[in-house]
Write a protein that holds these residues in place. Structure first.
Motif, PDB file in Angstrom:
ATOM      1  N   CYS A  72       0.828  -1.213   0.000  1.00 28.75           N
ATOM      2  CA  CYS A  72       0.000   0.000   0.000  1.00 28.75           C
ATOM      3  C   CYS A  72       0.866   1.268   0.000  1.00 28.75           C
ATOM      4  O   CYS A  72       1.788   1.396   0.808  1.00 28.75           O
ATOM      5  N   ASN A  75       1.869   3.317   3.163  1.00 25.91           N
ATOM      6  CA  ASN A  75       3.170   2.991   3.741  1.00 25.91           C
ATOM      7  C   ASN A  75       3.256   3.253   5.252  1.00 25.91           C
ATOM      8  O   ASN A  75       4.304   3.681   5.756  1.00 25.91           O
ATOM      9  N   CYS A  76       2.163   3.040   5.955  1.00 27.27           N
ATOM     10  CA  CYS A  76       2.123   3.350   7.390  1.00 27.27           C
ATOM     11  C   CYS A  76       3.095   2.447   8.147  1.00 27.27           C
ATOM     12  O   CYS A  76       3.138   1.226   7.911  1.00 27.27           O
ATOM     13  N   PHE A  78       3.105   1.250  10.951  1.00 28.08           N
ATOM     14  CA  PHE A  78       2.542   0.300  11.918  1.00 28.08           C
ATOM     15  C   PHE A  78       1.765  -0.813  11.221  1.00 28.08           C
ATOM     16  O   PHE A  78       1.222  -1.688  11.872  1.00 28.08           O
ATOM     17  N   CYS A  79       1.676  -0.756   9.876  1.00 27.00           N
ATOM     18  CA  CYS A  79       0.723  -1.614   9.166  1.00 27.00           C
ATOM     19  C   CYS A  79       1.428  -2.688   8.357  1.00 27.00           C
ATOM     20  O   CYS A  79       2.410  -2.410   7.658  1.00 27.00           O
ATOM     21  N   PHE A  81       0.597  -3.885   5.684  1.00 22.79           N
ATOM     22  CA  PHE A  81       0.453  -3.712   4.234  1.00 22.79           C
ATOM     23  C   PHE A  81       1.367  -2.628   3.659  1.00 22.79           C
ATOM     24  O   PHE A  81       1.383  -2.413   2.453  1.00 22.79           O
ATOM     25  N   GLY A  82       2.068  -1.833   4.486  1.00 24.44           N
ATOM     26  CA  GLY A  82       2.900  -0.723   3.998  1.00 24.44           C
ATOM     27  C   GLY A  82       3.865  -1.187   2.908  1.00 24.44           C
ATOM     28  O   GLY A  82       4.526  -2.217   3.067  1.00 24.44           O
ATOM     29  N   HIS A 120      -6.128   1.376   0.758  1.00 27.53           N
ATOM     30  CA  HIS A 120      -6.138   2.831   0.592  1.00 27.53           C
ATOM     31  C   HIS A 120      -6.461   3.189  -0.862  1.00 27.53           C
ATOM     32  O   HIS A 120      -7.348   3.996  -1.143  1.00 27.53           O
ATOM     33  N   ARG A 172      -4.692   9.326  11.548  1.00 22.41           N
ATOM     34  CA  ARG A 172      -3.956   8.589  12.574  1.00 22.41           C
ATOM     35  C   ARG A 172      -2.936   9.459  13.317  1.00 22.41           C
ATOM     36  O   ARG A 172      -2.539  10.516  12.838  1.00 22.41           O
ATOM     37  N   LEU A 181       0.756   9.609   3.980  1.00 21.63           N
ATOM     38  CA  LEU A 181      -0.532  10.236   3.628  1.00 21.63           C
ATOM     39  C   LEU A 181      -0.618  11.633   4.231  1.00 21.63           C
ATOM     40  O   LEU A 181       0.067  11.958   5.206  1.00 21.63           O
TER      41      LEU A 181
HETATM   42  S1  SF4 Z   1      -3.666  -0.246   4.344  1.00 25.74           S
HETATM   43 FE1  SF4 Z   1      -4.201   1.605   5.538  1.00 25.74          FE
HETATM   44  S2  SF4 Z   1      -3.017   1.440   7.438  1.00 25.74           S
HETATM   45 FE2  SF4 Z   1      -2.072   0.018   5.916  1.00 25.74          FE
HETATM   46  S3  SF4 Z   1      -0.418   1.124   4.873  1.00 25.74           S
HETATM   47 FE3  SF4 Z   1      -2.281   1.404   3.648  1.00 25.74          FE
HETATM   48  S4  SF4 Z   1      -3.244   3.300   4.403  1.00 25.74           S
HETATM   49 FE4  SF4 Z   1      -1.746   2.622   5.945  1.00 25.74          FE
END
Ligand code: SF4
Length: 354
Positions: A72, A75-76, A78-79, A81-82, A120, A172, A181
């Motif tokens: 994603c 690129n968070c 904590f996630c 999926f980043g 996202h 967030r 973001l």
């Molecule tokens: S899925 Fe949501 S929380 Fe995870 S990286 Fe993408 S925007 Fe961030």
């Protein structure tokens, strides 16, 4: 014992018993105590007592189906999926798999709302197709909710027309600094949803040990100022392989303290209905929370592709949590109340018929 508690905390709680929520300054004072202090215990108890008293001691279950996963651009840090640290292979749920999950969630008509979670960057037609399919498969009162990325009013209007009633969306903690973001766009998205006639469920998230009280309050009050319908707190899970895992996690006791302050700050809002805690924990439900979430499919707080095999709770686990935490009713999506007891929980704990 009364005299042992900080006088200002006592005054704030007495005003709350009288129907007045603490303002930002008072919330800062409540959060300044350690989670194991007498004051924190008093705050958690007061929040639970007030919220349960206003809602006939009811709780709700929300379900979530993760629709797809791809690295994603958000690129968070904590996630799972980043894009710079994602370890899963891209995947998308099939209609058959999706239909089986919807039927499983909704078969007993005690699921208040079902989130469809996209990425996202999501394909609106794909998402709307899943909303319409879910709508067709549901016969009870469950609401369809959306958890997707930043969107314009038109996209939300199309979702509303297809059957969505609310979105989960958040700006967030440290948005734009630990994510790629724009915090202004995140907030604008929430207002776009309101403009399209959708409710907004917000959350103070993802809380880690490094966040200051001022940061927590900035985040909490975004949801209050826009008139959210649900609020919540999520602690950051130290997902293996994510950049922020090195900071560790707050305790569930601190999570309960935060839930209590969010509950006290929001209970008197005319739009507010329910308070969530992520991930579900007993301490949260004796601190003002009354939303239990069941999750299946991909999950940003999990490094396992099917979260119901790891972190996610199923419907039976959610019902047991509600029963064990002393709630007397589950609410349907139309706000009807179902009395909850051991017979109810055990009679629904059966294998899928399909
Ligand atoms: S899925 Fe949501 S929380 Fe995870 S990286 Fe993408 S925007 Fe961030």
């Amino acid at each position: 014992m009364h005299g042992l508690i900080d006088k200002r905390v006592r005054d704030i709680l007495e005003r709350a018993y009288g129907g007045l929520s603490p303002d930002r300054d008072a919330c800062a004072h409540l959060l300044s105590f350690d989670e194991s202090s007498l004051e924190a215990y008093a705050v958690r108890s007061a929040a639970s007592y007030i919220v349960r008293g206003r809602n006939d001691n009811s709780a709700i279950i929300l379900g979530q189906i993760g629709l797809e996963m791809a690295p994603c651009p958000g690129n968070c840090g904590f996630c799972a999926f980043g894009k710079d640290h994602a370890q899963m292979r891209p995947s998308r749920i099939s209609d058959e798999e999706f239909a089986a999950k919807v039927i499983d969630f909704c078969r007993d008509d005690d699921l208040y709302g079902l989130y469809l979670m996209g990425m996202h960057d999501y394909d609106l037609d794909f998402f709307l197709g899943k909303v319409r399919l879910a709508k067709k498969l549901m016969s009870g009162s469950t609401q369809i909710l959306s958890n997707i990325g930043d969107s314009e009013v038109e996209a939300f209007a199309a979702m509303k027309q297809a059957g969505v009633s609310a979105i989960y969306h958040v700006c967030r903690l440290r948005e734009g600094s630990v994510t790629d973001l724009d915090p202004k766009v995140r907030v604008k998205t929430m207002y776009n949803a309101l403009e399209a006639g959708l409710q907004v469920f917000s959350c103070l998230e993802p809380v880690g040990p490094e966040h200051t009280i001022e940061e927590l309050l900035d985040n909490l009050f975004i949801g209050i100022e826009l008139g959210c319908t649900q609020h919540a707190v999520m602690r950051r899970v130290a997902v293996p392989g994510t950049p922020l895992a090195k900071y560790g996690q707050i305790s569930n006791l601190r999570l309960g303290h935060l839930v209590a302050v969010v509950a006290l700050a929001t209970f008197s809002m005319p739009t507010m209905k329910y308070i969530g805690v992520h991930e579900p924990t007993e301490i949260g439900y004796v601190s003002g929370a009354n939303v239990v979430t069941a999750e299946t499919g991909v999950n940003p707080r999990d490094h396992i592709a099917e979260t119901s095999d790891n972190r996610g709770m199923d419907m039976t686990a959610c019902r047991k949590m509600i029963l064990n935490c002393g709630f007397s009713h589950i609410r349907r999506g139309n706000e009807d109340k179902i009395p909850i007891n051991l017979d109810y929980v055990e009679s629904l704990d059966r294998p899928l018929e399909t």
